[in-house]
Design a protein around this motif. Structure first.
Motif, PDB file in Angstrom:
ATOM      1  N   GLY A 173     -15.243 -14.701  21.874  1.00  0.00           N
ATOM      2  CA  GLY A 173     -15.985 -13.447  21.936  1.00  0.00           C
ATOM      3  C   GLY A 173     -16.514 -13.030  20.570  1.00  0.00           C
ATOM      4  N   TRP A 174     -17.596 -12.246  20.567  1.00  0.00           N
ATOM      5  CA  TRP A 174     -18.184 -11.788  19.316  1.00  0.00           C
ATOM      6  C   TRP A 174     -17.230 -10.917  18.523  1.00  0.00           C
ATOM      7  N   SER A 175     -16.387 -10.149  19.208  1.00  0.00           N
ATOM      8  CA  SER A 175     -15.499  -9.227  18.497  1.00  0.00           C
ATOM      9  C   SER A 175     -14.507  -9.959  17.609  1.00  0.00           C
ATOM     10  N   TYR A 176     -14.179 -11.213  17.938  1.00  0.00           N
ATOM     11  CA  TYR A 176     -13.271 -11.969  17.080  1.00  0.00           C
ATOM     12  C   TYR A 176     -13.911 -12.234  15.720  1.00  0.00           C
ATOM     13  N   ASP A 216     -11.352  -3.021  18.409  1.00  0.00           N
ATOM     14  CA  ASP A 216     -10.276  -3.977  18.602  1.00  0.00           C
ATOM     15  C   ASP A 216     -10.780  -5.413  18.490  1.00  0.00           C
ATOM     16  N   LEU A 217      -9.950  -6.288  17.937  1.00  0.00           N
ATOM     17  CA  LEU A 217     -10.305  -7.698  17.823  1.00  0.00           C
ATOM     18  C   LEU A 217     -10.599  -8.302  19.191  1.00  0.00           C
ATOM     19  N   HIS A 218      -9.896  -7.829  20.227  1.00  0.00           N
ATOM     20  CA  HIS A 218     -10.029  -8.386  21.575  1.00  0.00           C
ATOM     21  C   HIS A 218     -11.002  -7.591  22.462  1.00  0.00           C
ATOM     22  N   PHE A 219     -11.843  -6.755  21.855  1.00  0.00           N
ATOM     23  CA  PHE A 219     -12.712  -5.882  22.650  1.00  0.00           C
ATOM     24  C   PHE A 219     -13.617  -6.672  23.582  1.00  0.00           C
ATOM     25  N   ASP A 220     -14.134  -7.799  23.117  1.00  0.00           N
ATOM     26  CA  ASP A 220     -15.035  -8.597  23.948  1.00  0.00           C
ATOM     27  C   ASP A 220     -14.302  -9.150  25.171  1.00  0.00           C
ATOM     28  N   TRP A 242     -11.918   3.730  23.593  1.00  0.00           N
ATOM     29  CA  TRP A 242     -11.945   4.845  22.667  1.00  0.00           C
ATOM     30  C   TRP A 242     -12.656   4.441  21.370  1.00  0.00           C
ATOM     31  N   ASP A 243     -13.173   5.423  20.652  1.00  0.00           N
ATOM     32  CA  ASP A 243     -13.785   5.166  19.349  1.00  0.00           C
ATOM     33  C   ASP A 243     -12.712   5.217  18.260  1.00  0.00           C
ATOM     34  N   SER A 244     -11.519   4.792  18.606  1.00  0.00           N
ATOM     35  CA  SER A 244     -10.380   4.816  17.691  1.00  0.00           C
ATOM     36  C   SER A 244     -10.401   3.612  16.752  1.00  0.00           C
ATOM     37  N   PRO A 245      -9.971   3.803  15.501  1.00  0.00           N
ATOM     38  CA  PRO A 245      -9.852   2.673  14.587  1.00  0.00           C
ATOM     39  C   PRO A 245      -8.536   1.921  14.762  1.00  0.00           C
ATOM     40  N   ARG A 246      -7.719   2.344  15.744  1.00  0.00           N
ATOM     41  CA  ARG A 246      -6.393   1.750  15.934  1.00  0.00           C
ATOM     42  C   ARG A 246      -6.423   0.602  16.934  1.00  0.00           C
TER      43      ARG A 246
END
Length: 361
Positions: A243-246, A301-305, A326-330
């Protein structure tokens, strides 16, 4: 490359994800939540999260480097793994200190949530209430940490359900498919005790999502009745890291994890199993016939994709997969007590109430 070129490439990647999210949101399969805070509060939260992310990143990388240095000696490697797991489980070794919820003591935090038993109730008679079978992520190689146990305690109180936090064999001693086989056995054990599938929900965080969804496929292949629903927090569902998020989050200060750490854990877990095996990487699975799935994650998140692809595949195969993000940085925002975590648990409670079908008494 010029700053203009970098910005242009970033915009392209953002648009690729944004258009896919827009399509999911248009069909009510994805919903974005904004953390309500003033400008100063949001700035402080971002600053604290970035500092936390960098600490976690440095600690994880240093531990992986140390582990690799022990690879030449089996005895040293086994001792290192044993010490790490013991410290991780007890709270002596953590990336950051655990924060106990108000009014929760250490003894209570280390004990999974259990409903009080009625002494007059026969042992094999089960409550006609939802029960959640939970597996905590630890990169397939670590047991649940104190922070995860604390989170499950708060989760149980928020949804008013019994939660069974179950263990599984750990890699590298017990590689794939040991973990999903163990989880499937736990589920079948509940059925043997008299629990009905309509009363059972499965839940997991991070790497636990791969384990749970692998077990669901095994249960389905064997013709077993599946549970009422599945809840996943920041799920890791693609061990191929495609995924791109990685890529984007590995280069960002918004995520504490990088592709190196994910690849290390995936290699220890999979051994010779292909990274695209649907039982290990559910983003490649046929989701037809699966129960409804609720995914909670952060757009950083790294796994968002993985979450996006699970929803897209669910739409393709007729499986109800919905994302709240969420728009959280966590990463895994539920692990720390906050309004966003409380909101997440409220949404899970609504999901359970919507899909729970009380089985025969």
């Amino acid at each position: 490359m010029s700053q203009t070129g970098i910005t242009a490439n970033s915009d392209i990647l953002s648009n690729l994800t944004g258009s896919r999210l827009a399509m999911l949101e248009a069909t009510d399969l994805a919903r974005r939540y904004t953390i309500k805070a003033g400008l100063l509060g949001r700035g402080l939260e971002q600053l604290l999260a970035r500092a936390e992310n960098r600490i976690i990143e440095r600690i994880l990388i240093s531990r992986l480097k140390f582990a690799l240095r022990q690879a030449g000696s089996l005895e040293a490697a086994e001792l290192h793994i044993s010490q790490m797991r013991g410290g991780y489980e007890s709270g002596a070794v953590e990336t950051l200190p655990s924060f106990l919820p108000r009014g929760l003591g250490k003894a209570e935090a280390d004990r999974p949530h259990q409903q009080k038993e009625n002494p007059d109730t026969p042992k094999r008679k089960t409550s006609n209430r939802p029960i959640i079978l939970y597996v905590a992520g630890g990169g397939f190689i670590m047991p649940p940490s104190r922070k995860q146990k604390n989170m499950v305690q708060r989760f149980a109180e928020a949804v008013d359900c019994e939660i069974l936090m179950v263990a599984h064999r750990l890699a590298p001693e017990h590689p794939f498919p040991a973990a999903p086989m163990d989880f499937a056995a736990h589920y079948l054990g509940l059925l043997e005790q008299g629990h009905h599938p309509e009363n059972i929900f499965l839940a997991a965080d991070t790497a636990g999502a791969s384990i749970v969804l692998g077990a669901v496929q095994m249960l389905q292949q064997d013709g077993n009745r599946l549970p009422a629903g599945i809840v996943l927090f920041s799920p890791w569902c693609d061990l191929s890291l495609s995924g791109w998020s990685y890529i984007t989050q590995s280069m960002s200060s918004q995520s504490p994890f990088r592709m190196e750490t994910a690849a290390f854990c995936a290699r220890l877990y999979l051994r010779d199993e292909p990274v695209t095996s649907p039982l290990a990487s559910p983003v490649f699975a046929d989701q037809a016939g699966w129960p409804p799935i609720l995914i909670h994650t952060s757009e950083n998140d790294l796994h968002f994709d993985d979450a996006i692809r699970m929803a897209e595949n669910g739409q393709k195969h007729g499986c109800d997969v919905r994302i709240n993000y969420w728009d959280s940085p966590r990463h895994h925002l539920e692990r720390l007590s906050s309004e966003a975590a409380a909101q997440s648990f409220r949404e899970v409670n609504a999901f359970i109430n919507r899909h729970w079908r009380p089985g025969p008494a």
